[in-house]
Enzyme design. Structure first.
Site, PDB file in Angstrom:
ATOM      1  N   CYS A 108       0.809  -1.222   0.000  1.00  0.00           N
ATOM      2  CA  CYS A 108       0.000   0.000   0.000  1.00  0.00           C
ATOM      3  C   CYS A 108       0.846   1.277   0.000  1.00  0.00           C
ATOM      4  CB  CYS A 108      -0.958  -0.002   1.181  1.00  0.00           C
ATOM      5  SG  CYS A 108      -2.019  -1.443   1.211  1.00  0.00           S
ATOM      6  N   HIS A 232      -3.090   7.079   2.803  1.00  0.00           N
ATOM      7  CA  HIS A 232      -3.543   5.784   2.303  1.00  0.00           C
ATOM      8  C   HIS A 232      -4.904   5.479   2.942  1.00  0.00           C
ATOM      9  CE1 HIS A 232      -4.017   1.690   1.324  1.00  0.00           C
ATOM     10  NE2 HIS A 232      -3.694   1.215   2.514  1.00  0.00           N
ATOM     11  N   ASN A 262     -10.273  -0.066   0.387  1.00  0.00           N
ATOM     12  CA  ASN A 262      -8.810  -0.030   0.392  1.00  0.00           C
ATOM     13  C   ASN A 262      -8.299  -0.558  -0.946  1.00  0.00           C
ATOM     14  OD1 ASN A 262      -6.084  -0.480   0.699  1.00  0.00           O
ATOM     15  ND2 ASN A 262      -6.246  -1.415   2.726  1.00  0.00           N
TER      16      ASN A 262
END
Ligand code: UT7
Length: 307
Positions: A108, A232, A262
């Site tokens: 990520c 993020h 996500n």
């Protein structure tokens, strides 16, 4: 020397999966998912190649240049379409690039690692680098595992970074990896994403706060001076905890996970796009871009928009 962000683009699958839809096959609920994660719905579909190509082409158009003007493609992904060839080769082909291309996997944090790589490529003679974060995470989701199924989603975002002798958008970077914690979040070949969510949560808050403080110190600014934090998009509670520790009110945080879930290395450029569409990106403003993920990796940067 400077590196400027001159164009941005995104790609999202059409298919929207709501929390209610997931609740039909999993022991979960819209109320639990919203309260514990902030996610309301997510997009599922496409491939890393197809989404990455759409986002990449949009970023090139937004920068007002042609495919032939791109000197390098760096594609961040944690869900490559195949082990080999690198997905960047397929994306380069679909966009019509004739430059070198490579994949970066920092989970990520991948988009920020790719931007850092692009910055280095500009320092060594390249004029324009296309950075793409593209994910098809749903392919590696066990749809019987409520821990992961409610979180992960698909999408892509891209930016064109351009060498500029006079102006510079990227003021500082703080990146790292702690491989001792790698078992906390994994996906084996032919397997599924597995995570110790609570432990990842705790570590995420710590490394994001520490690396953000370092990046701000290196840039010579305090959190008061930030117009935006573009984090993020893993969990709204992580974003809230980070903002509280950094003394940033939530109205300065960009949140798009409610609609996109996500999307790993796509989440920061997707959040940027959201901020721009809502007129939150202004010339001269400082922003903190910060990510973390499997590895455990982390990456924070302070930028000052020149556009
Ligand atoms: O992007 C890369 C990194 N990923 C992340 O940053 C994710 C970090 N972690 C998280 O976001 C959170 O830890 C989760 C969203 C994964 C889990 O939230 P949590 O508040 O930490 O829940 P928990 O794991 O502590 O579980 C609390 C309860 C448990 O039930 P009991 O033991 O209290 O009865 C779980 O079994 O919630 C239960 N639970 C669920 N219930 C309904 C866990 N997942 C679900 C679910 N639906 N999907």
């Amino acid at each position: 020397m400077g590196a400027r962000f001159t164009g941005w683009g995104i790609a999202l699958p059409d298919r929207i999966v709501t929390n209610d839809e997931l609740s039909k096959t999993l022991s979960t609920s819209d109320a639990w998912i919203q309260e514990r994660t902030g996610i309301k719905e997510r997009r599922i579909g496409g491939t890393v190649t197809s989404l990455g190509a759409i986002a990449g082409r949009a970023a090139i158009d937004d920068a007002g240049v042609n495919a032939s003007d791109i000197d390098f493609l760096v594609l961040a992904t944690s869900a490559a379409d195949r082990i080999t060839p690198a997905t960047s080769a397929m994306v380069a082909h679909e966009i019509g690039l004739s430059c070198p291309a490579m994949d970066v996997n920092a989970a990520c944090s991948g988009f920020m690692y790719a931007v850092r790589t692009a910055q280095g490529l500009l320092e060594t003679g390249n004029k324009r680098v296309l950075v793409v974060g593209s994910e098809h995470l749903s392919r590696f989701v066990d749809w019987n595992d409520r821990n992961m199924a409610v979180l992960l989603a698909d999408g892509a975002g891209a930016t064109v970074l351009e060498y500029d002798p006079t102006e510079n958008d990227i003021l500082s970077f703080s990146l790292g990896v702690e491989g001792a914690d790698a078992e906390l979040l994994t996906c084996e070949h032919e397997g599924y994403f597995r995570m110790d969510g609570a432990e990842v949560f705790r570590r995420a808050v710590r490394v994001v706060v520490e690396s953000s403080e370092k990046a701000m110190a290196m840039a010579g600014i305090t959190s008061d001076e930030l117009s935006l934090i573009i984090p993020h998009q893993a969990n709204i509670r992580i974003i809230q905890a980070v903002c509280q520790r950094l003394n940033i009110e939530m109205d300065r945080a960009v949140v798009s996970l409610d609609r996109y879930g996500n999307t790993s290395s796509a989440s920061i450029p997707l959040a940027f796009d959201d901020a721009r569409k809502n007129d939150r990106i202004h010339k001269g403003d400082y922003a903190l871009l910060t990510g973390f993920g499997a590895g455990m990796t982390w990456a924070s940067a302070v930028v000052q928009w020149s556009k």
